[in-house]
Scaffold this motif. Structure first.
Motif, PDB file in Angstrom:
ATOM      1  N   ILE A 204     -32.752  30.002  76.308  1.00 58.08           N
ATOM      2  CA  ILE A 204     -33.603  29.466  78.180  1.00 58.08           C
ATOM      3  C   ILE A 204     -34.484  28.927  78.253  1.00 58.08           C
ATOM      4  CG2 ILE A 204     -32.325  29.002  80.268  1.00 58.08           C
ATOM      5  CD1 ILE A 204     -30.290  30.561  78.431  1.00 58.08           C
ATOM      6  N   SER A 205     -34.295  27.428  78.397  1.00 56.34           N
ATOM      7  CA  SER A 205     -35.837  26.726  78.089  1.00 56.34           C
ATOM      8  C   SER A 205     -36.759  26.861  79.506  1.00 56.34           C
ATOM      9  CB  SER A 205     -35.965  25.324  77.556  1.00 56.34           C
ATOM     10  OG  SER A 205     -34.301  24.995  78.335  1.00 56.34           O
ATOM     11  N   SER A 208     -35.175  24.202  83.024  1.00 54.10           N
ATOM     12  CA  SER A 208     -33.981  24.328  82.757  1.00 54.10           C
ATOM     13  C   SER A 208     -32.990  24.674  83.727  1.00 54.10           C
ATOM     14  CB  SER A 208     -33.539  23.687  80.796  1.00 54.10           C
ATOM     15  OG  SER A 208     -33.428  25.368  81.047  1.00 54.10           O
ATOM     16  N   ASN A 210     -28.741  25.428  83.772  1.00 56.46           N
ATOM     17  CA  ASN A 210     -27.792  25.159  83.648  1.00 56.46           C
ATOM     18  C   ASN A 210     -26.960  25.906  84.006  1.00 56.46           C
ATOM     19  OD1 ASN A 210     -29.316  26.268  80.738  1.00 56.46           O
ATOM     20  ND2 ASN A 210     -31.392  26.949  82.090  1.00 56.46           N
ATOM     21  N   ARG A 227     -23.225  29.097  77.810  1.00 58.50           N
ATOM     22  CA  ARG A 227     -24.302  28.729  78.364  1.00 58.50           C
ATOM     23  C   ARG A 227     -23.817  27.227  78.657  1.00 58.50           C
ATOM     24  NH1 ARG A 227     -29.081  26.493  75.997  1.00 58.50           N
ATOM     25  NH2 ARG A 227     -30.579  25.620  78.204  1.00 58.50           N
ATOM     26  N   LYS A 229     -25.864  23.667  79.250  1.00 53.97           N
ATOM     27  CA  LYS A 229     -27.569  23.414  79.944  1.00 53.97           C
ATOM     28  C   LYS A 229     -27.495  21.469  80.435  1.00 53.97           C
ATOM     29  CE  LYS A 229     -32.313  22.034  78.359  1.00 53.97           C
ATOM     30  NZ  LYS A 229     -33.456  21.707  77.556  1.00 53.97           N
ATOM     31  N   PRO A 232     -31.412  17.257  80.651  1.00 55.64           N
ATOM     32  CA  PRO A 232     -32.834  16.322  81.644  1.00 55.64           C
ATOM     33  C   PRO A 232     -33.303  15.160  81.127  1.00 55.64           C
ATOM     34  CG  PRO A 232     -33.505  17.849  80.125  1.00 55.64           C
ATOM     35  CD  PRO A 232     -32.184  18.436  79.556  1.00 55.64           C
ATOM     36  N   ARG A 236     -30.335  13.286  87.294  1.00 60.12           N
ATOM     37  CA  ARG A 236     -29.443  14.701  87.890  1.00 60.12           C
ATOM     38  C   ARG A 236     -28.987  13.898  88.970  1.00 60.12           C
ATOM     39  NH1 ARG A 236     -32.090  19.546  89.961  1.00 60.12           N
ATOM     40  NH2 ARG A 236     -30.133  20.633  90.901  1.00 60.12           N
ATOM     41  N   GLU A 255     -24.733  18.544  87.676  1.00 56.43           N
ATOM     42  CA  GLU A 255     -24.499  19.865  87.309  1.00 56.43           C
ATOM     43  C   GLU A 255     -22.210  19.634  88.137  1.00 56.43           C
ATOM     44  OE1 GLU A 255     -27.088  20.600  90.311  1.00 56.43           O
ATOM     45  OE2 GLU A 255     -27.400  19.295  88.889  1.00 56.43           O
ATOM     46  N   THR A 276     -24.917  28.360  88.612  1.00 55.83           N
ATOM     47  CA  THR A 276     -25.808  27.463  88.364  1.00 55.83           C
ATOM     48  C   THR A 276     -26.642  28.280  88.112  1.00 55.83           C
ATOM     49  OG1 THR A 276     -26.748  26.917  90.116  1.00 55.83           O
ATOM     50  CG2 THR A 276     -25.409  25.230  88.717  1.00 55.83           C
ATOM     51  N   ARG A 278     -31.107  29.022  86.351  1.00 54.21           N
ATOM     52  CA  ARG A 278     -32.979  27.907  86.514  1.00 54.21           C
ATOM     53  C   ARG A 278     -34.127  29.103  85.635  1.00 54.21           C
ATOM     54  NH1 ARG A 278     -37.438  25.042  89.106  1.00 54.21           N
ATOM     55  NH2 ARG A 278     -37.582  23.448  88.436  1.00 54.21           N
TER      56      ARG A 278
END
Length: 745
Positions: A204-205, A208, A210, A227, A229, A232, A236, A255, A276, A278
């Motif tokens: 998981i970066s 980000s 998710n 998951r 992502k 990005p 948004r 999202e 969600t 993060r």
């Protein structure tokens, strides 16, 4: 809603009150009840004041102080008299600030604890106590931040026709049109990652957004986790089409669009739950320069490793089921104290999209920087001659009130185009992606001039951008160096060498802010354009030190870190202390935590000197403490522009001396960076700076006041409840009324 440009009013809505938390500094503790000042041992200075030990709890904790600074940002977002879109922007700024705080400060503290090198802070707190203070304060602030958006800002935006719609609130036609958009634009870039024996938990970066998806297999009845992502690089906030009213703007979150179409990602499965979340990771860089054959290559490798730093914070939506949260904390190895349950939407940095809407009635009044009168052309049709203006006398610039493009930028561009200019030397710490400064240096090199660019590729979070510009400059024939091993080059300097009537004349710019035309419109900074021979000689020596081998360079006028900024300031502060009640010290900085400087200020106050500190962010001082800092006042100003300049003034009247420069009073600035401070010698300019400073310190101007208990108190209404003056709007008014003065020489 329109703003009263002179007002900095209350922090709560009259109709809906959201009480903001108060981040209270924990009382400091010192080993054996005693604190040994770093001023004598660490800085190599004689401890002339050992006979008068200072109290152990004189330093406020820097991390708690930073949280208090971000709390002040949140108070601006809560202020109903601030224009609505600006309040929205302050919400985004608060979130962005906190992201960086966790990525750097919290991550660094956790790393030092894990490696066993963390030590008790100057405030007397143990490292784990600091982490506990941060956790308590951050949880309170993030909760209030989310509530402020959901209960006040969001509804207020809706009242102005700016709404964030939920998927189930959309019409069938809107859902259908968005479904077409999802299939054509969003679906192709999504990568669903399942977790099962054949698919380990995905990486998981950091930062980000998710979706945690719980799926049921209708054939086996088994539950699965996946998951998704949120891309990005896609917007948004998706604007809903078909709204004809210019004052109505509707959005749906990306999202939510993805969550409504998960069946396309998992055909044959039943979507049971969607949440969600993060993750914030350690994104601070560590490069061992002494062992690196090539700093550029080493930094590029470290940037690749940065994205795999350990997690330091997990944000999840409040309704997330406990079994899903347990899975995330276990797989991410996150402690329960690092989990933040918040109402959706998460990641409110995205609110900048709304803050950028063209709704002038909901924003600050338009502001256009003006050309400094001494740089304005004599005739409107003629271009400005910056170099000739500098020959007539020093020019003190105050951005953003003075235009950056018609002053600093024009200075470098004219130097690049001038056939009599032989060399340009420039430091670059942060600059914009399409910088005209970079273009001017490239043009100068193409014209055969000697061009040196000291590019600080270790500027935090601008490393990749600066590496790109460094390579572009090198390819254009610019001499590019990366400063000195072990030190960041943070000084803001430009030196132009010009051939004039058989002799060389040096033109200099020394500033407090970056050579960045974009941030120069938002950051308050100072800069000096001068032809002073001594300053030109100092800059020549400093650039030679940065590009070559000149470790023992001495400077006539500049104070330069890491050698002489701390010692020079302490010496001047002590000189004012020696004057007793006639002494005066005035300092404006972003942050002040250095123990040696803080102790010097305490000594000056104990001697009866007036000590005034104007600080935007972190402050370790305790003003107003009997017997320690009774003559000390500390103020903070936050507002439309980010107060970024650093000013140091000693004495009063005609004998007052003033320096401006790039250094904050922090260990990193004074010990691990190349910083430069230049004296202002023009008496009118000195008087002007002191007038601004003294105006802020009066009770007639809105600001925050720091008390002896370490608490900040907002001071923004007079005794009759009338809003106090806003210093930034006062300066906009006063600078716009200036006229071109007569030349001094």
């Amino acid at each position: 809603m329109t703003a009263n440009p002179r007002a900095v009013p209350d922090i709560v809505e009259s109709s809906s009150v959201v009480p903001l938390p108060t981040i209270r500094p924990q009382r400091a503790r010192a080993a054996n009840g005693r604190f040994v000042s770093a001023s004598a041992s660490a800085w190599g200075q004689s401890d002339d004041h050992a006979e008068e030990p200072l109290p152990a709890d004189r330093f406020l904790d820097r991390e708690v102080s930073w949280l208090q600074f971000n709390e002040r940002v949140l108070q601006l977002a809560a202020d109903p008299h601030v224009p609505l879109l600006e309040r929205t922007r302050f919400l985004a700024i608060f979130a962005s600030n906190l992201d960086e705080f966790f990525m750097v400060r919290v991550a660094g503290l956790k790393r030092r604890i894990a490696t066993g090198i963390a030590t008790r802070s100057a405030s007397g707190l143990e490292p784990r106590e600091v982490l506990e203070e941060i956790s308590v304060g951050a949880h309170e602030l993030m909760e209030q931040h989310a509530r402020l958006y959901r209960e006040i800002i969001g509804p207020a935006l809706g009242g102005e026709g700016i709404t964030l719609a939920r998927w189930d609130e959309l019409t069938e036609e809107e859902q259908s049109r968005l479904g077409d958009m999802f299939r054509s634009t969003v679906y192709p870039v999504l990568t669903p990652l399942a977790v099962d024996p054949a698919h380990p938990f995905p990486y998981i970066s950091g930062l980000s957004l998710n979706l945690a998806v719980i799926l049921n297999n209708p054939q086996t009845g088994r539950e699965h986790f996946a998951r998704v992502k949120v891309p990005p690089l896609l917007p948004r906030f998706i604007e809903l089409p078909g709204v004809d009213d210019l004052y109505t703007t509707r959005y749906v979150l990306l999202e939510e669009l993805i969550a409504a179409h998960l069946r396309f990602l998992f055909p044959g499965m039943e979507v049971h739950e969607t949440y969600t979340f993060r993750v914030t990771r350690n994104e601070d860089l560590e490069v061992e320069e002494d062992d690196a054959e090539n700093l550029l290559t080493a930094l590029e490798k470290e940037l690749t490793r940065r994205r795999f730093g350990p997690p330091v914070r997990l944000e999840v939506e409040r309704d997330m089921d406990d079994h899903v949260l347990d899975l995330l904390t276990r797989e991410l190895r996150v402690h329960h104290s690092e989990v933040y349950r918040l109402p959706t939407p998460l990641d409110l940095t995205a609110l900048n999209t709304i803050a950028d809407l063209d709704r002038t009635e909901l924003s600050y009044p338009n502001f256009l920087p003006s050309t400094h009168p001494e740089l304005a052309p004599v005739e409107r049709s003629a271009p400005s001659d910056i170099l000739r203006a500098m020959r007539a006398g020093d020019v003190l610039l105050h951005h953003p009130y003075d235009s950056f493009s018609t002053s600093v930028q024009a200075f470098i561009e004219q130097a690049a185009a001038d056939p009599h200019v032989l060399a340009i030397k420039q430091t670059l710490y942060r600059t914009s992606g399409d910088s005209p400064i970079i273009d001017a240096l490239i043009d100068a090199a193409a014209a055969g001039k000697q061009v040196l660019a000291v590019v600080e590729i270790k500027a935090r979070f601008d490393e990749e951008n600066n590496i790109s510009w460094a390579r572009k400059l090198e390819h254009a024939g610019v001499h590019v160096v990366y400063g000195m091993v072990g030190l960041k080059t943070h000084a803001k300097l430009c030196l132009v060498v010009r051939q004039e009537e058989g002799v060389l004349r040096r033109y200099c710019h020394v500033g407090t802010g970056n050579y960045n035309p974009k941030t120069a419109r938002l950051y308050e900074d100072l800069g000096l354009l001068t032809c002073d021979d001594a300053i030109g000689e100092d800059l020549t020596r400093l650039f030679n030190q940065l590009s070559g081998m000149a470790p023992k360079s001495k400077f006539k006028r500049l104070l330069v870190a890491p050698r002489s900024v701390r010692s020079g300031l302490v010496e001047r502060i002590d000189a004012e202390a020696a004057r007793g009640k006639d002494g005066s010290v005035r300092i404006k900085v972003n942050s002040i935590v250095d123990e040696a400087v803080v102790d010097a200020l305490y000594r000056a106050s104990m001697a009866g000197a007036r000590v005034d500190v104007w600080v935007r962010g972190i402050c370790a001082l305790r003003p107003g403490v009997p017997g320690l800092s009774e003559t000390m006042r500390v103020r903070s100003v936050l507002g439309r522009f980010l107060e970024h300049s650093r000013v140091f003034a000693f004495g009063t009247g005609k004998t007052a001396s003033v320096y401006i420069g790039s250094a904050d009073m922090m260990h990193r600035n004074l010990d691990r960076r190349v910083e430069a401070m230049v004296p202002i010698t023009d008496r009118d300019q000195v008087k002007h700076l002191l007038t601004i400073f003294d105006r802020v310190m009066t009770d007639e101007v809105a600001s925050w006041h720091l008390g002896e208990d370490g608490q900040w108190h907002r001071h923004h209404l007079d005794a009759d409840g009338i809003p106090l003056a806003d210093i930034q709007f006062e300066l906009i008014d006063s600078y716009s009324r200036r006229r071109r003065p007569g030349r001094r020489r």
